[in-house]
Motif scaffolding. Structure first.
Motif, PDB file in Angstrom:
ATOM      1  N   UNK A 244     -27.603 -18.279  -5.661  1.00  0.00           N
ATOM      2  CA  UNK A 244     -27.049 -19.397  -6.425  1.00  0.00           C
ATOM      3  C   UNK A 244     -28.170 -20.273  -6.975  1.00  0.00           C
ATOM      4  N   UNK A 245     -29.173 -20.501  -6.148  1.00  0.00           N
ATOM      5  CA  UNK A 245     -30.321 -21.298  -6.582  1.00  0.00           C
ATOM      6  C   UNK A 245     -31.012 -20.655  -7.773  1.00  0.00           C
ATOM      7  N   UNK A 246     -31.278 -19.354  -7.685  1.00  0.00           N
ATOM      8  CA  UNK A 246     -31.970 -18.661  -8.764  1.00  0.00           C
ATOM      9  C   UNK A 246     -31.141 -18.619 -10.043  1.00  0.00           C
ATOM     10  N   UNK A 247     -29.831 -18.601  -9.884  1.00  0.00           N
ATOM     11  CA  UNK A 247     -28.954 -18.546 -11.053  1.00  0.00           C
ATOM     12  C   UNK A 247     -28.838 -19.888 -11.765  1.00  0.00           C
ATOM     13  N   UNK A 248     -29.115 -20.987 -11.052  1.00  0.00           N
ATOM     14  CA  UNK A 248     -28.885 -22.322 -11.626  1.00  0.00           C
ATOM     15  C   UNK A 248     -30.150 -23.156 -11.800  1.00  0.00           C
ATOM     16  N   UNK A 249     -31.221 -22.814 -11.091  1.00  0.00           N
ATOM     17  CA  UNK A 249     -32.440 -23.624 -11.166  1.00  0.00           C
ATOM     18  C   UNK A 249     -33.128 -23.433 -12.514  1.00  0.00           C
ATOM     19  N   UNK A 250     -33.704 -24.489 -13.067  1.00  0.00           N
ATOM     20  CA  UNK A 250     -34.468 -24.328 -14.311  1.00  0.00           C
ATOM     21  C   UNK A 250     -35.724 -23.500 -14.063  1.00  0.00           C
ATOM     22  N   UNK A 251     -36.251 -22.924 -15.119  1.00  0.00           N
ATOM     23  CA  UNK A 251     -37.432 -22.074 -14.985  1.00  0.00           C
ATOM     24  C   UNK A 251     -38.639 -22.787 -14.423  1.00  0.00           C
ATOM     25  N   UNK A 252     -38.653 -24.113 -14.537  1.00  0.00           N
ATOM     26  CA  UNK A 252     -39.776 -24.901 -14.033  1.00  0.00           C
ATOM     27  C   UNK A 252     -39.616 -25.304 -12.571  1.00  0.00           C
ATOM     28  N   UNK A 253     -38.527 -24.907 -11.937  1.00  0.00           N
ATOM     29  CA  UNK A 253     -38.281 -25.288 -10.547  1.00  0.00           C
ATOM     30  C   UNK A 253     -39.402 -24.781  -9.650  1.00  0.00           C
ATOM     31  N   UNK A 254     -39.732 -25.564  -8.628  1.00  0.00           N
ATOM     32  CA  UNK A 254     -40.942 -25.296  -7.844  1.00  0.00           C
ATOM     33  C   UNK A 254     -40.759 -24.299  -6.711  1.00  0.00           C
ATOM     34  N   UNK A 255     -39.515 -23.884  -6.434  1.00  0.00           N
ATOM     35  CA  UNK A 255     -39.301 -23.023  -5.267  1.00  0.00           C
ATOM     36  C   UNK A 255     -38.759 -21.646  -5.643  1.00  0.00           C
ATOM     37  N   UNK A 256     -38.858 -21.274  -6.896  1.00  0.00           N
ATOM     38  CA  UNK A 256     -38.290 -19.993  -7.322  1.00  0.00           C
ATOM     39  C   UNK A 256     -38.976 -18.830  -6.603  1.00  0.00           C
ATOM     40  N   UNK A 257     -40.302 -18.835  -6.575  1.00  0.00           N
ATOM     41  CA  UNK A 257     -41.018 -17.731  -5.927  1.00  0.00           C
ATOM     42  C   UNK A 257     -40.706 -17.670  -4.434  1.00  0.00           C
ATOM     43  N   UNK A 258     -40.543 -18.848  -3.813  1.00  0.00           N
ATOM     44  CA  UNK A 258     -40.206 -18.888  -2.391  1.00  0.00           C
ATOM     45  C   UNK A 258     -38.827 -18.291  -2.137  1.00  0.00           C
ATOM     46  N   UNK A 259     -37.890 -18.577  -3.039  1.00  0.00           N
ATOM     47  CA  UNK A 259     -36.545 -18.023  -2.901  1.00  0.00           C
ATOM     48  C   UNK A 259     -36.600 -16.495  -2.928  1.00  0.00           C
ATOM     49  N   UNK A 260     -37.373 -15.941  -3.853  1.00  0.00           N
ATOM     50  CA  UNK A 260     -37.520 -14.486  -3.900  1.00  0.00           C
ATOM     51  C   UNK A 260     -38.146 -13.951  -2.616  1.00  0.00           C
ATOM     52  N   UNK A 261     -39.157 -14.665  -2.093  1.00  0.00           N
ATOM     53  CA  UNK A 261     -39.801 -14.223  -0.856  1.00  0.00           C
ATOM     54  C   UNK A 261     -38.796 -14.180   0.298  1.00  0.00           C
ATOM     55  N   UNK A 262     -38.032 -15.266   0.473  1.00  0.00           N
ATOM     56  CA  UNK A 262     -37.057 -15.301   1.563  1.00  0.00           C
ATOM     57  C   UNK A 262     -35.995 -14.218   1.392  1.00  0.00           C
ATOM     58  N   UNK A 263     -35.578 -13.981   0.150  1.00  0.00           N
ATOM     59  CA  UNK A 263     -34.613 -12.913  -0.096  1.00  0.00           C
ATOM     60  C   UNK A 263     -35.193 -11.562   0.324  1.00  0.00           C
ATOM     61  N   UNK A 264     -36.475 -11.350   0.026  1.00  0.00           N
ATOM     62  CA  UNK A 264     -37.119 -10.114   0.457  1.00  0.00           C
ATOM     63  C   UNK A 264     -37.088  -9.948   1.961  1.00  0.00           C
ATOM     64  N   UNK A 265     -37.364 -11.036   2.680  1.00  0.00           N
ATOM     65  CA  UNK A 265     -37.335 -10.975   4.148  1.00  0.00           C
ATOM     66  C   UNK A 265     -35.928 -10.687   4.661  1.00  0.00           C
ATOM     67  N   UNK A 266     -34.928 -11.285   4.031  1.00  0.00           N
ATOM     68  CA  UNK A 266     -33.547 -11.023   4.436  1.00  0.00           C
ATOM     69  C   UNK A 266     -33.197  -9.560   4.215  1.00  0.00           C
ATOM     70  N   UNK A 267     -33.586  -9.020   3.057  1.00  0.00           N
ATOM     71  CA  UNK A 267     -33.290  -7.614   2.780  1.00  0.00           C
ATOM     72  C   UNK A 267     -33.994  -6.685   3.774  1.00  0.00           C
ATOM     73  N   UNK A 268     -35.185  -7.054   4.220  1.00  0.00           N
ATOM     74  CA  UNK A 268     -35.853  -6.261   5.255  1.00  0.00           C
ATOM     75  C   UNK A 268     -35.045  -6.318   6.552  1.00  0.00           C
ATOM     76  N   UNK A 269     -34.563  -7.503   6.907  1.00  0.00           N
ATOM     77  CA  UNK A 269     -33.724  -7.621   8.099  1.00  0.00           C
ATOM     78  C   UNK A 269     -32.504  -6.709   7.996  1.00  0.00           C
ATOM     79  N   UNK A 270     -31.994  -6.554   6.792  1.00  0.00           N
ATOM     80  CA  UNK A 270     -30.795  -5.750   6.561  1.00  0.00           C
ATOM     81  C   UNK A 270     -31.112  -4.287   6.262  1.00  0.00           C
ATOM     82  N   UNK A 271     -32.391  -3.928   6.326  1.00  0.00           N
ATOM     83  CA  UNK A 271     -32.856  -2.559   6.039  1.00  0.00           C
ATOM     84  C   UNK A 271     -32.507  -2.118   4.615  1.00  0.00           C
ATOM     85  N   UNK A 272     -32.464  -3.071   3.696  1.00  0.00           N
ATOM     86  CA  UNK A 272     -32.246  -2.767   2.273  1.00  0.00           C
ATOM     87  C   UNK A 272     -33.612  -2.849   1.587  1.00  0.00           C
TER      88      UNK A 272
END
Length: 206
Positions: A111-139
């Motif tokens: 939701x954050x990535x879909x609504x945050x402006x391109x200049x938002x400061x945590x976009x890369x962090x959101x992707x990183x955390x999503x990557x960690x979640x997908x690893x937890x889920x073996x995806x």
């Protein structure tokens, strides 16, 4: 006339004082003094229960201070005031991530990535955390895509490149995994998990 002037001076001083407090909370957070930032934000919210900026700094500080359950709860309270504030969406996602609430955290990051402006400061962090979640889920392919997005935006994190390499390794994309491990080691030659990951992948590719 003198009385009104003195009253005006007192009001001006009070406004300046609280403005300084608000600035100090953010400065304290940025300097890693999370407990002090929390105290100031709590006082500000007591003064003004609708102060969304104070809620943001409060939640950031709670999560950085590893008070994840409290950070989650306060972000829920804050989003009742401002449900679409992207800062609150992102920090609520982080709190849920650290609490192991993977699915709800993932939904909030998306939701954050879909609504945050391109200049938002945590976009890369959101992707990183999503990557960690997908690893937890073996995806692992999903994790690869998330980490690749993170390092594309912020290419100087040896940790993120290492995790990207691991996701690719687990997805059996060994050549791409080797590339990611090499990137990590170029940034930090002593990164042990990248060294070991590179050795594993090279052994497979021989």
């Amino acid at each position: 006339m003198k009385k009104y002037f003195l009253t005006f001076c007192v009001l001006l001083f009070t406004a300046d004082f609280f403005a300084q407090q608000r600035a100090d909370a953010l400065v304290l957070y940025r300097n890693g003094r999370y407990k002090e930032a929390i105290e100031i934000c709590e006082a500000e919210i007591t003064e003004d229960p609708n102060n969304v900026d104070s809620y943001c700094v409060l939640c950031w500080s709670l999560v950085r201070n590893r008070q994840y359950a409290e950070g989650e709860q306060r972000s829920i309270e804050a989003r009742k005031i401002s449900p679409n504030d992207v800062r609150l969406i992102e920090i609520q996602a982080e709190a849920k991530y650290y609490l192991g609430k993977n699915n709800s955290a993932l939904e909030l990051f998306q939701q954050y990535l879909a609504t945050a402006p391109g200049s938002a400061s945590r976009i890369e962090n959101a992707y990183y955390y999503m990557g960690e979640i997908y690893i937890r889920q073996a995806k692992y392919q999903h994790a690869d895509m998330a980490f690749t997005s993170a390092v594309y935006i912020y290419p100087t994190s040896d940790l993120w490149w290492t995790r990207c390499g691991y996701a690719r390794e687990m997805a059996k994309s060994y050549t791409k995994a080797l590339d990611a491990y090499n990137e990590a080691l170029e940034l930090n030659p002593s990164r042990e998990d990248a060294v070991k990951g590179k050795e594993r992948v090279q052994a497979i590719l021989k």
